[in-house]
Write an enzyme that holds these catalytic residues in place. Structure first.
Site, mmCIF file in Angstrom:
data_model
loop_
_atom_site.group_PDB
_atom_site.id
_atom_site.type_symbol
_atom_site.label_atom_id
_atom_site.label_comp_id
_atom_site.label_asym_id
_atom_site.label_seq_id
_atom_site.Cartn_x
_atom_site.Cartn_y
_atom_site.Cartn_z
ATOM 1 N N GLU A 49 65.675 43.269 52.554
ATOM 2 C CA GLU A 49 65.688 44.722 52.519
ATOM 3 C C GLU A 49 64.971 45.186 53.792
ATOM 4 O O GLU A 49 63.862 44.733 54.077
ATOM 5 C CB GLU A 49 64.935 45.220 51.278
ATOM 6 N N LYS A 107 55.547 42.804 51.363
ATOM 7 C CA LYS A 107 55.781 43.749 52.462
ATOM 8 C C LYS A 107 55.014 45.048 52.253
ATOM 9 O O LYS A 107 54.555 45.660 53.206
ATOM 10 C CB LYS A 107 57.275 44.038 52.588
ATOM 11 N N ARG A 154 58.757 31.288 45.042
ATOM 12 C CA ARG A 154 58.318 31.960 46.268
ATOM 13 C C ARG A 154 57.311 31.098 46.993
ATOM 14 O O ARG A 154 56.600 30.312 46.378
ATOM 15 C CB ARG A 154 57.558 33.254 45.933
HETATM 16 P P1 ATP Z 1 58.416 41.491 49.439
HETATM 17 O O1 ATP Z 1 57.792 41.192 48.122
HETATM 18 O O2 ATP Z 1 57.641 40.985 50.588
HETATM 19 O O3 ATP Z 1 58.877 42.910 49.581
HETATM 20 P P2 ATP Z 1 61.117 40.910 48.862
HETATM 21 O O4 ATP Z 1 61.554 39.783 48.024
HETATM 22 O O5 ATP Z 1 61.218 42.263 48.279
HETATM 23 O O6 ATP Z 1 59.691 40.588 49.435
HETATM 24 P P3 ATP Z 1 63.386 40.957 50.513
HETATM 25 O O7 ATP Z 1 63.543 41.619 51.816
HETATM 26 O O8 ATP Z 1 64.130 41.496 49.370
HETATM 27 O O9 ATP Z 1 61.847 40.957 50.228
HETATM 28 O O10 ATP Z 1 63.618 39.402 50.650
HETATM 29 C C1 ATP Z 1 64.743 38.808 51.230
HETATM 30 C C2 ATP Z 1 64.887 37.409 50.707
HETATM 31 O O11 ATP Z 1 63.709 36.656 50.990
HETATM 32 C C3 ATP Z 1 65.068 37.397 49.214
HETATM 33 O O12 ATP Z 1 66.107 36.489 48.892
HETATM 34 C C4 ATP Z 1 63.747 36.924 48.687
HETATM 35 O O13 ATP Z 1 63.889 36.243 47.489
HETATM 36 C C5 ATP Z 1 63.230 36.044 49.826
HETATM 37 N N1 ATP Z 1 61.767 36.016 49.826
HETATM 38 C C6 ATP Z 1 60.939 37.071 49.897
HETATM 39 N N2 ATP Z 1 59.655 36.679 49.804
HETATM 40 C C7 ATP Z 1 59.674 35.333 49.688
HETATM 41 C C8 ATP Z 1 58.667 34.327 49.547
HETATM 42 N N3 ATP Z 1 57.367 34.627 49.523
HETATM 43 N N4 ATP Z 1 59.054 33.040 49.454
HETATM 44 C C9 ATP Z 1 60.359 32.713 49.490
HETATM 45 N N5 ATP Z 1 61.355 33.605 49.617
HETATM 46 C C10 ATP Z 1 61.027 34.909 49.714
HETATM 47 MG MG MG Z 2 63.351 42.756 47.538
#
Ligand code: ATP
Ligand code: MG
Length: 556
Positions: A35, A271, A261
């Protein structure tokens, strides 16, 4: 990338192997779906290496898809930074960059299909009531009074939503599933909400935006994704992922698989919280070298190869765990020890005058850029009567364990001569200002002829030719291993996470390129800062120390 060959298997690769063997798919197509509401962090690196790594190894494809369904939090700056980071990590997406917003028209049509099938309805409960009606893990939800509207009524209300006939929060489109489901995500989840916000891709075309759960599965299907890999918190959402695809007319059938994760000690991988560090100016932007963002690690001197190596070492499982910072540091040290050029810098300088050397002599010495990689070349460093050494490399008195310069004793200057400390000069506070030495002219890169043993080697920079530089020494940004769990995580900031020192670099470092780390002999790995250098300003970031001193001290 040579390391791809050795990439170990994991449960996801085993699923893919089976799917290919059984002919369920002929090829593999993954996607990385960030995102664009922040910069990528080390957790995303894990997901990138997994998705793009699988595509590489199976000769498949991996899309980069911006999951851009929330225009109020998303920005083009983030889109650009994410593309840059993925490429920098060494990966290339298949075809053009994709956006979920590319599919807004199709998504709208699928929503109409669900309404026509009696599987979606326009709800006019307030957000608060929706929450209240949803129930809890132990209490079933209850039906909205708007749940049993006719198809015609729903179609016209949904059209009214789209046309801006409702205020934000006044209406939403919900799937009609089961308010008593043990899975809360299945209790008539919201599919569309109203937002009068301009979107970075679609401008003002829409005032209704689809929710993640509705968008993601359909986007995967539209792009012919075979294996949709996400983190464990989406495990329950898989039911909704499947429900949507089961109930619309779309041919492709992607499947979602979840992995754990990455959590990193002393770091935050949310984020929202990273954004807070930026907006509260705790750090110098998303790419502050203390940030666990890809751009921060890059600015600090981490290499793509070290991050890929790290992602490979931590593996992919379903177990939640927290990785030690020392694992990440191990990976960059391994890479830089093998590949970084050597150079000399004095971070906490004290002057040394070599009294038996003439001030008129500039002796040019040739030094290897790497002790055991001659292909990395040599450089010239000028030796002069006045030099700087590090304050910590001299003592007036010391026992035998101290293998540096001691008054009345000898030490070797790296790639140069043996010097002997004769006397010191101090200021009014008793601080040493100058160390007067003599040098043995017969010891250039060789032992003294009379057989005396010289134990220590210290580094130096010519006072005449050395160039002033700033050194930024970084420590962990937080002083608790799990800052994400702290009530007020901003109160766990390590006040000494950045220490600035002023010293000297050897002249060859004036041509250092930002982000490319050197080993500063005996000091650690450092790279030129990409933001604060230039115009004869030399700011060096410490990437990592030479050894894992942090875990040494913590175990004391
Ligand atoms: P955040 O909690 O930092 O906002 P998010 O999952 O909302 O993270 P996205 O931009 O939606 O962020 O993530 C893109 C991809 O990266 C998704 O498939 C998510 O599952 C993966 N991802 C995000 N954080 C992690 C992590 N700590 N470890 C492994 N994969 C991750
Ligand atoms: Mg997300």
């Amino acid at each position: 990338m040579s390391e791809t060959l050795a990439r170990p298997s994991n449960f996801i690769r085993q699923i893919i192997d089976t799917d290919l063997a059984e002919g369920k798919h002929n090829s593999v197509h993954t996607r990385f779906p960030p995102e664009p509401n922040g910069y990528l962090h080390i957790g995303h690196a894990k997901s990138i290496c997994l998705n793009f790594g699988i595509a590489q190894d199976y000769h498949g494809k991996c899309n980069l898809r911006f999951d851009d369904t929330n225009p109020t939090k998303e920005e083009v700056e983030y889109v650009e930074s994410i593309k840059r980071d993925v490429e920098w990590l060494g990966f290339k997406w298949d075809g053009d960059v994709c956006y979920s917003s590319d599919y807004f028209d199709q998504l709208y049509d699928y929503a109409i299909e669900l309404i026509n099938k009696g599987l979606a309805y326009v709800d006019e409960l307030s957000a608060e009531d929706i929450r209240e009606y949803r129930g809890t893990l132990t209490k079933p939800g209850k039906n909205s009074p708007y749940r049993d509207r006719s198809v015609e009524e729903n179609l016209s209300l949904f059209a009214k939503m789209r046309e801006g006939g409702f205020a934000e929060g006044q209406a939403c489109l919900r799937a009609k599933i089961d308010m008593a489901s043990p899975f809360i995500v299945m209790r008539d989840p919201v599919l569309y909400r109203i937002k009068f916000a301009e979107h970075h891709q679609t401008g003002n075309k829409w005032c209704i935006y689809p929710m993640y759960d509705f968008t993601h599965c359909i986007s995967d299907a539209i792009e012919n994704i075979t294996h949709s890999l996400c983190t464990l918190e989406f495990q329950d959402n898989r039911r909704l992922y499947d429900w949507v695809l089961d109930n619309i007319s779309i041919a492709a059938r992607p499947h979602q698989y979840e992995f754990s994760r990455l959590n990193l000690e002393y770091a935050i991988t949310s984020k929202r919280k990273l954004n807070l560090l930026v907006t509260e100016k705790v750090v110098d932007g998303w790419d502050d070298p203390r940030m666990p963002t890809i751009s921060g690690l890059r600015r600090r001197g981490y290499t793509p190869a070290a991050l890929r190596d790290f992602c490979q070492r931590i593996g992919v499982t379903k177990q939640e765990n927290t990785v030690e910072m020392s694992t990440l540091e191990f990976c960059i040290r391994e890479d830089l020890n093998a590949n970084a050029k050597r150079a000399m810098a004095v971070i906490d300088p004290v002057k040394v005058v070599i009294e038996n050397m003439s001030a008129d002599v500039d002796e040019i010495l040739t030094m290897p850029n790497h002790p055991n990689r001659p292909e990395l070349g040599q450089r010239e460093v000028t030796f002069t009567r006045e030099i700087y050494i590090d304050r910590a490399d001299f003592r007036e008195e010391a026992n035998k364990n101290y293998k540096r310069l001691v008054l009345g004793k000898e030490v070797r200057l790296r790639n140069a001569y043996v010097i002997k400390a004769e006397r010191v000069e101090k200021d009014a506070n008793g601080e040493i200002t100058t160390i007067y030495c003599t040098y043995d002219t017969n010891t250039l890169n060789k032992n003294p002829e009379d057989g005396r043993k010289i134990k220590g080697v210290i580094h130096w920079v010519s006072a005449k030719f050395g160039v002033q530089a700033e050194f930024r020494l970084y420590d962990r940004l937080f002083n608790t291993p799990n800052p994400g769990a702290a009530e007020a995580f901003l109160s766990t900031i390590n006040p000494t996470s950045l220490v600035v020192k002023y010293g000297f670099i050897e002249p060859s470092l004036q041509s250092a390129e930002p982000e490319y780390a050197y080993q500063f002999e005996r000091e650690g790995y450092f790279c030129l800062d990409s933001k604060h250098s230039g115009n004869n300003q030399f700011v060096f970031n410490r990437t990592v120390g030479l050894r894992d001193t942090w875990s040494d001290t913590s175990s004391n």
